[in-house]
Design a protein around this motif. Structure first.
Motif, PDB file in Angstrom:
ATOM      1  N   PHE A  73       0.839  -1.205   0.000  1.00 47.82           N
ATOM      2  CA  PHE A  73       0.000   0.000   0.000  1.00 47.82           C
ATOM      3  C   PHE A  73       0.871   1.253   0.000  1.00 47.82           C
ATOM      4  O   PHE A  73       2.100   1.179  -0.016  1.00 47.82           O
ATOM      5  N   TYR A  74       0.238   2.441   0.023  1.00 44.61           N
ATOM      6  CA  TYR A  74       0.926   3.671  -0.362  1.00 44.61           C
ATOM      7  C   TYR A  74       2.227   3.989   0.371  1.00 44.61           C
ATOM      8  O   TYR A  74       3.239   4.276  -0.297  1.00 44.61           O
ATOM      9  N   PRO A  75       2.299   4.000   1.698  1.00 43.48           N
ATOM     10  CA  PRO A  75       3.575   4.377   2.325  1.00 43.48           C
ATOM     11  C   PRO A  75       4.745   3.502   1.867  1.00 43.48           C
ATOM     12  O   PRO A  75       5.853   3.998   1.652  1.00 43.48           O
ATOM     13  N   MET A  76       4.481   2.197   1.701  1.00 42.68           N
ATOM     14  CA  MET A  76       5.547   1.300   1.230  1.00 42.68           C
ATOM     15  C   MET A  76       5.962   1.664  -0.195  1.00 42.68           C
ATOM     16  O   MET A  76       7.141   1.619  -0.550  1.00 42.68           O
ATOM     17  N   TYR A  77       4.998   2.053  -1.001  1.00 42.92           N
ATOM     18  CA  TYR A  77       5.254   2.479  -2.381  1.00 42.92           C
ATOM     19  C   TYR A  77       6.077   3.760  -2.407  1.00 42.92           C
ATOM     20  O   TYR A  77       7.083   3.862  -3.124  1.00 42.92           O
ATOM     21  N   ASP A  78       5.682   4.740  -1.604  1.00 41.00           N
ATOM     22  CA  ASP A  78       6.372   6.034  -1.595  1.00 41.00           C
ATOM     23  C   ASP A  78       7.795   5.897  -1.057  1.00 41.00           C
ATOM     24  O   ASP A  78       8.745   6.432  -1.631  1.00 41.00           O
ATOM     25  N   PHE A  79       7.950   5.174   0.043  1.00 41.80           N
ATOM     26  CA  PHE A  79       9.293   4.963   0.608  1.00 41.80           C
ATOM     27  C   PHE A  79      10.187   4.267  -0.419  1.00 41.80           C
ATOM     28  O   PHE A  79      11.348   4.659  -0.624  1.00 41.80           O
ATOM     29  N   THR A  80       9.643   3.240  -1.061  1.00 39.84           N
ATOM     30  CA  THR A  80      10.439   2.454  -2.011  1.00 39.84           C
ATOM     31  C   THR A  80      10.826   3.276  -3.229  1.00 39.84           C
ATOM     32  O   THR A  80      11.965   3.207  -3.709  1.00 39.84           O
ATOM     33  N   LYS A  81       9.889   4.068  -3.758  1.00 40.08           N
ATOM     34  CA  LYS A  81      10.206   4.908  -4.920  1.00 40.08           C
ATOM     35  C   LYS A  81      11.309   5.898  -4.596  1.00 40.08           C
ATOM     36  O   LYS A  81      12.176   6.172  -5.436  1.00 40.08           O
ATOM     37  N   ASN A  82      11.283   6.446  -3.384  1.00 39.38           N
ATOM     38  CA  ASN A  82      12.321   7.399  -2.997  1.00 39.38           C
ATOM     39  C   ASN A  82      13.686   6.744  -2.867  1.00 39.38           C
ATOM     40  O   ASN A  82      14.706   7.383  -3.137  1.00 39.38           O
ATOM     41  N   VAL A  83      13.723   5.496  -2.460  1.00 35.29           N
ATOM     42  CA  VAL A  83      15.000   4.785  -2.334  1.00 35.29           C
ATOM     43  C   VAL A  83      15.473   4.287  -3.699  1.00 35.29           C
ATOM     44  O   VAL A  83      16.652   4.412  -4.046  1.00 35.29           O
ATOM     45  N   ALA A  84      14.560   3.744  -4.497  1.00 34.93           N
ATOM     46  CA  ALA A  84      14.935   3.142  -5.776  1.00 34.93           C
ATOM     47  C   ALA A  84      15.296   4.175  -6.833  1.00 34.93           C
ATOM     48  O   ALA A  84      16.170   3.932  -7.677  1.00 34.93           O
ATOM     49  N   VAL A 141       8.504   0.596  -9.865  1.00 36.65           N
ATOM     50  CA  VAL A 141       7.830   0.304  -8.599  1.00 36.65           C
ATOM     51  C   VAL A 141       6.324   0.328  -8.818  1.00 36.65           C
ATOM     52  O   VAL A 141       5.786   1.293  -9.369  1.00 36.65           O
ATOM     53  N   GLU A 142       5.656  -0.734  -8.391  1.00 31.01           N
ATOM     54  CA  GLU A 142       4.208  -0.860  -8.563  1.00 31.01           C
ATOM     55  C   GLU A 142       3.549  -1.062  -7.201  1.00 31.01           C
ATOM     56  O   GLU A 142       4.131  -1.668  -6.300  1.00 31.01           O
ATOM     57  N   MET A 143       2.324  -0.549  -7.071  1.00 31.74           N
ATOM     58  CA  MET A 143       1.570  -0.674  -5.818  1.00 31.74           C
ATOM     59  C   MET A 143       0.372  -1.598  -6.036  1.00 31.74           C
ATOM     60  O   MET A 143      -0.396  -1.421  -6.982  1.00 31.74           O
ATOM     61  N   LEU A 144       0.204  -2.578  -5.163  1.00 33.98           N
ATOM     62  CA  LEU A 144      -0.891  -3.533  -5.296  1.00 33.98           C
ATOM     63  C   LEU A 144      -2.239  -2.951  -4.896  1.00 33.98           C
ATOM     64  O   LEU A 144      -3.231  -3.138  -5.583  1.00 33.98           O
ATOM     65  N   ILE A 145      -2.282  -2.269  -3.740  1.00 29.74           N
ATOM     66  CA  ILE A 145      -3.545  -1.852  -3.149  1.00 29.74           C
ATOM     67  C   ILE A 145      -3.862  -0.423  -3.572  1.00 29.74           C
ATOM     68  O   ILE A 145      -3.197   0.517  -3.157  1.00 29.74           O
ATOM     69  N   ASP A 146      -4.876  -0.267  -4.388  1.00 33.79           N
ATOM     70  CA  ASP A 146      -5.228   1.049  -4.925  1.00 33.79           C
ATOM     71  C   ASP A 146      -5.778   1.967  -3.836  1.00 33.79           C
ATOM     72  O   ASP A 146      -6.323   1.512  -2.829  1.00 33.79           O
ATOM     73  N   ALA A 147      -5.643   3.269  -4.071  1.00 40.83           N
ATOM     74  CA  ALA A 147      -6.236   4.263  -3.173  1.00 40.83           C
ATOM     75  C   ALA A 147      -7.742   4.052  -3.125  1.00 40.83           C
ATOM     76  O   ALA A 147      -8.372   3.728  -4.120  1.00 40.83           O
TER      77      ALA A 147
END
Length: 321
Positions: free
Chosen positions: A41-52, A58-64
């Motif tokens: 979900f979003y925080p994991m997506y945002d943290f990962t995009k900033n690191v990668a 980077v893809e997110m499974l759980i939609d807003a």
């Protein structure tokens, strides 16, 4: 002569087609060489995009708009995880479906990152524990609905968020040692932003005398602990849980006795319980977001984890004084 000319032209044309295919193949190969990451979900997506950064897709499974507490992966979602190089999730206490899904996967190349690894997760809020004890022996089903092993909302503490970012960095480095320096640099830069965010919260609440806040979703225990605040939760760790009439009456008295001016709710879950409490006490309603989902439209406007946390800070300042 014409026959040979035709053959030469045909051979040259075939060679050009092969060359074109080779160029296209190189491009596809380059995409394949790029780390493929699936997050929950979003925080994991945002943290990962900033690191990668630009070193991975980077893809997110759980939609807003989808409540992560209620989410169950589809066969298509599981296939996405299996096809990825890296899978990032918050914790088994949040994404409770992760252990069974990982056991079902036939993928030896997948690097799995538990972003909350090493963080001491705490049990349910005091309000939940008190309520369970109060109802013990009277309403077993209601008690079970309020029981949770641990509180998974660690990302809502800017300090613990830094640890999650570091865990993600370590996992990406393990999966892609070639770009280790980039991941380290990106993680350090982003953690500096999270440290600045932490500083804003510390400054805002320094010397505050009123440190209680009432929220529908018991998601802010880690944030409260970090800044010496006191979360009073209407419901439990799952946002759609509803309090008993006795608990609601207790909260009404608490809000009136302590001059609580604001009741917080989240945008994804139904606000009806918070609305009931606000109507009964004359308090105002305000969003306090657990940042479990941010729409594409909001992201295009520049909204992200840090921007939402800054909004949360402004919202909390209406109560914490």
């Amino acid at each position: 002569m014409k026959k040979w000319s035709f053959i030469v032209v045909a051979v040259l044309t075939f060679a050009l087609v092969l060359a074109g295919c080779g160029a296209s193949s190189d491009k596809v190969s380059g995409d394949k060489d790029k780390l493929k990451i699936v997050t929950t979900f979003y925080p994991m997506y945002d943290f990962t995009k900033n690191v990668a950064g630009d070193k991975a897709s980077v893809e997110m499974l759980i939609d807003a708009g989808t409540e992560p507490h209620d989410y169950e992966p589809s066969a298509k979602d599981i296939a996405k995880i299996e096809a990825a190089d890296v899978f990032v999730y918050n914790s088994e206490d949040m994404e409770t479906w992760v252990p069974s899904v990982l056991k079902s996967l036939d993928s030896k190349k997948l690097t799995v990152i538990d972003a909350s690894k090493g963080i001491q997760l705490v049990e349910g809020t005091e309000e939940e524990e008190h309520h369970d004890h109060e109802e013990e022996g009277h309403d077993h089903d209601h008690e079970e609905a309020h029981h949770h092993e641990h509180d998974p909302h660690v990302w809502l503490s800017p300090v613990l968020a830094q640890q999650e970012v570091t865990n993600i960095q370590n996992g990406l480095t393990k999966a892609d040692k070639t770009n280790a320096d980039t991941y380290e640099k990106n993680a350090a830069n982003y953690n500096d932003k999270l440290k600045a965010l932490d500083g804003k919260f510390k400054t805002a609440f320094e010397g505050a005398k009123q440190r209680d806040f009432v929220t529908q979703h018991a998601a802010f225990q880690y944030l409260a602990k970090e800044y010496n605040l006191h979360q009073v939760a209407i419901a439990g760790l799952s946002p759609d849980q509803e309090p008993s009439p006795a608990r609601l009456a207790e909260l009404q008295k608490y809000v009136k006795d302590n001059n609580i001016s604001t009741i917080y709710f989240e945008e994804v879950a139904s606000p009806k319980v918070a609305e009931t409490l606000a109507n009964e006490t004359g308090a105002k309603l305000e969003v306090l977001s657990p940042i479990e989902g941010i729409t594409d439209k909001e992201q295009k406007k520049g909204m992200d984890y840090i921007a939402y946390m800054e909004q949360n800070l402004k919202a909390l300042q209406k109560t914490i004084k």
